[in-house]
Design a protein around this motif. Structure first.
Motif, PDB file in Angstrom:
ATOM      1  N   ILE A  78       0.826  -1.203   0.000  1.00 48.98           N
ATOM      2  CA  ILE A  78       0.000   0.000   0.000  1.00 48.98           C
ATOM      3  C   ILE A  78       0.863   1.257   0.000  1.00 48.98           C
ATOM      4  O   ILE A  78       0.557   2.249  -0.676  1.00 48.98           O
ATOM      5  CB  ILE A  78      -0.939   0.001   1.214  1.00 48.98           C
ATOM      6  CG1 ILE A  78      -1.924  -1.171   1.135  1.00 48.98           C
ATOM      7  CG2 ILE A  78      -1.711   1.312   1.306  1.00 48.98           C
ATOM      8  CD1 ILE A  78      -2.855  -1.111  -0.057  1.00 48.98           C
ATOM      9  N   ALA A  79       1.964   1.233   0.745  1.00 51.77           N
ATOM     10  CA  ALA A  79       2.838   2.409   0.803  1.00 51.77           C
ATOM     11  C   ALA A  79       3.454   2.720  -0.556  1.00 51.77           C
ATOM     12  O   ALA A  79       3.639   3.896  -0.913  1.00 51.77           O
ATOM     13  CB  ALA A  79       3.936   2.183   1.838  1.00 51.77           C
ATOM     14  N   LEU A  80       3.764   1.685  -1.334  1.00 55.07           N
ATOM     15  CA  LEU A  80       4.409   1.895  -2.633  1.00 55.07           C
ATOM     16  C   LEU A  80       3.416   2.170  -3.750  1.00 55.07           C
ATOM     17  O   LEU A  80       3.718   2.946  -4.676  1.00 55.07           O
ATOM     18  CB  LEU A  80       5.254   0.666  -2.989  1.00 55.07           C
ATOM     19  CG  LEU A  80       6.419   0.341  -2.053  1.00 55.07           C
ATOM     20  CD1 LEU A  80       7.137  -0.913  -2.525  1.00 55.07           C
ATOM     21  CD2 LEU A  80       7.387   1.510  -1.940  1.00 55.07           C
ATOM     22  N   GLU A  87       1.637  15.282   0.464  1.00 57.01           N
ATOM     23  CA  GLU A  87       3.012  15.464  -0.005  1.00 57.01           C
ATOM     24  C   GLU A  87       3.587  14.156  -0.538  1.00 57.01           C
ATOM     25  O   GLU A  87       3.401  13.096   0.055  1.00 57.01           O
ATOM     26  CB  GLU A  87       3.881  15.967   1.145  1.00 57.01           C
ATOM     27  CG  GLU A  87       5.323  16.248   0.758  1.00 57.01           C
ATOM     28  CD  GLU A  87       6.149  16.743   1.915  1.00 57.01           C
ATOM     29  OE1 GLU A  87       7.364  16.920   1.736  1.00 57.01           O
ATOM     30  OE2 GLU A  87       5.567  16.947   3.014  1.00 57.01           O
ATOM     31  N   VAL A  88       4.272  14.239  -1.666  1.00 59.41           N
ATOM     32  CA  VAL A  88       4.919  13.080  -2.274  1.00 59.41           C
ATOM     33  C   VAL A  88       6.374  13.046  -1.811  1.00 59.41           C
ATOM     34  O   VAL A  88       7.134  13.979  -2.044  1.00 59.41           O
ATOM     35  CB  VAL A  88       4.835  13.137  -3.810  1.00 59.41           C
ATOM     36  CG1 VAL A  88       5.579  11.951  -4.421  1.00 59.41           C
ATOM     37  CG2 VAL A  88       3.386  13.141  -4.267  1.00 59.41           C
ATOM     38  N   SER A  98       3.655   8.639  -0.815  1.00 65.30           N
ATOM     39  CA  SER A  98       3.109   9.936  -0.439  1.00 65.30           C
ATOM     40  C   SER A  98       2.592   9.882   0.993  1.00 65.30           C
ATOM     41  O   SER A  98       2.566   8.819   1.636  1.00 65.30           O
ATOM     42  CB  SER A  98       1.976  10.340  -1.388  1.00 65.30           C
ATOM     43  OG  SER A  98       0.883   9.444  -1.258  1.00 65.30           O
ATOM     44  N   GLU A  99       2.188  11.032   1.474  1.00 69.50           N
ATOM     45  CA  GLU A  99       1.632  11.106   2.823  1.00 69.50           C
ATOM     46  C   GLU A  99       0.384  10.243   2.950  1.00 69.50           C
ATOM     47  O   GLU A  99       0.193   9.536   3.944  1.00 69.50           O
ATOM     48  CB  GLU A  99       1.309  12.562   3.158  1.00 69.50           C
ATOM     49  CG  GLU A  99       0.772  12.768   4.568  1.00 69.50           C
ATOM     50  CD  GLU A  99       0.466  14.211   4.840  1.00 69.50           C
ATOM     51  OE1 GLU A  99      -0.044  14.517   5.937  1.00 69.50           O
ATOM     52  OE2 GLU A  99       0.741  15.063   3.962  1.00 69.50           O
ATOM     53  N   GLY A 100      -0.480  10.290   1.933  1.00 70.47           N
ATOM     54  CA  GLY A 100      -1.700   9.485   1.970  1.00 70.47           C
ATOM     55  C   GLY A 100      -1.443   8.002   1.904  1.00 70.47           C
ATOM     56  O   GLY A 100      -2.081   7.219   2.616  1.00 70.47           O
ATOM     57  N   SER A 101      -0.490   7.571   1.056  1.00 71.99           N
ATOM     58  CA  SER A 101      -0.199   6.139   0.947  1.00 71.99           C
ATOM     59  C   SER A 101       0.422   5.592   2.229  1.00 71.99           C
ATOM     60  O   SER A 101       0.156   4.457   2.626  1.00 71.99           O
ATOM     61  CB  SER A 101       0.727   5.879  -0.240  1.00 71.99           C
ATOM     62  OG  SER A 101       2.000   6.469  -0.035  1.00 71.99           O
TER      63      SER A 101
END
Length: 261
Positions: A78-80, A87-88, A98-101
């Motif tokens: 999920i993070a990748l 922010e990326v 990114s911050e959302g991931s």
């Protein structure tokens, strides 16, 4: 009550239906939202429940090892490759962190643990026959379906013995020294054929003994649902309610069906 149950924690002797209900009550709010707060709160509140199962340290880690492997793997994925927002931090080809991931990755990590750990630990001490009695007598599920599932669960324990017997037989014939991958595929196919044959024989035997009848059925053991079982359900509901409340109050509640990002 079995001897195994008496050597374990207080939860081991409870009705399997209560354990199933508690696991579902804990998992329900975590399925409806993806946020780190509710999952982390639920995981924290589950610790006394997991300890009450009475598993020793080695058994706990062995039983839950797949969950501890799946949780970080899911989080890394999920993070990748998760939805990008905020922010990326890094970007390369199809990878974008990114911050959302990262927030989704953390939520996924806690979510897998909070759902998987109680589901595994609560059912370690469940006897298949007790579970079938509870499903049929308390939940009123069709007896034919319950008995078929019970027979299948009983046969699962034979797969390991069958695999070992196939390996020894092939080694005795001198065909198990080379080609490990091909040997494993051949043994898997042989095990599948053996399982189908055994299942067909068992189905015929059960039909001959009247297990497929549509009339009223009697049960050798009565499935009881006492106040301790209700307490376990109340604990599961309290964990869910607390996790939801904390997530809503902190503003992190992310209802999936509501279309939130």
């Amino acid at each position: 009550m079995s001897a195994t149950a008496t050597r374990r924690g207080p939860i081991a002797a409870l009705n399997p239906v209560a354990k199933l209900g508690a696991a579902l009550l804990i998992a329900l709010p975590l399925v409806l939202t993806i946020d780190p707060v509710s999952a982390a709160v639920a995981l924290l509140l589950e610790l006394p429940l997991l300890a009450a199962a009475g598993l020793n340290r080695r058994e706990f880690w062995v039983r839950t090892l797949p969950i501890w492997i799946a949780a970080p793997l899911a989080a890394v994925t999920i993070a990748l490759y998760g939805a990008t927002s905020g922010e990326v931090y890094a970007e390369w080809f199809v990878v974008r962190i990114s911050e959302g991931s990262l927030t989704l990755a953390l939520a996924t990590f806690f979510r897998v643990l909070a759902i998987g750990l109680p589901a595994v630990v609560l059912f370690v001490t469940v006897d298949p026959t007790d579970l079938a009695d509870g499903l049929a007598q308390l939940l009123r599920l069709p007896a034919r379906f319950v008995l078929g599932g019970l027979a299948g669960m009983r046969l699962l324990g034979l797969l390991t013995d069958d695999w070992r017997a196939l390996a020894l037989a092939r080694r005795a014939r001198g065909v198990a020294d080379t080609g490990r991958v091909r040997r494993s595929l051949g043994m898997a196919f042989a095990l599948l054929v053996l399982s189908i044959r055994r299942g067909s024989t068992l189905a015929t035997a059960m039909e001959a003994r009247g297990f497929g009848g549509s009339g009223p059925r009697t049960w050798a053991r009565e499935s009881r649902f006492g106040w301790r079982d209700w307490m376990l359900l109340a604990v599961g509901a309290a964990i869910s309610a607390t996790a939801i409340t904390v997530a809503v109050l902190t503003g992190s509640w992310n209802f999936i069906l509501g279309g939130a990002a």
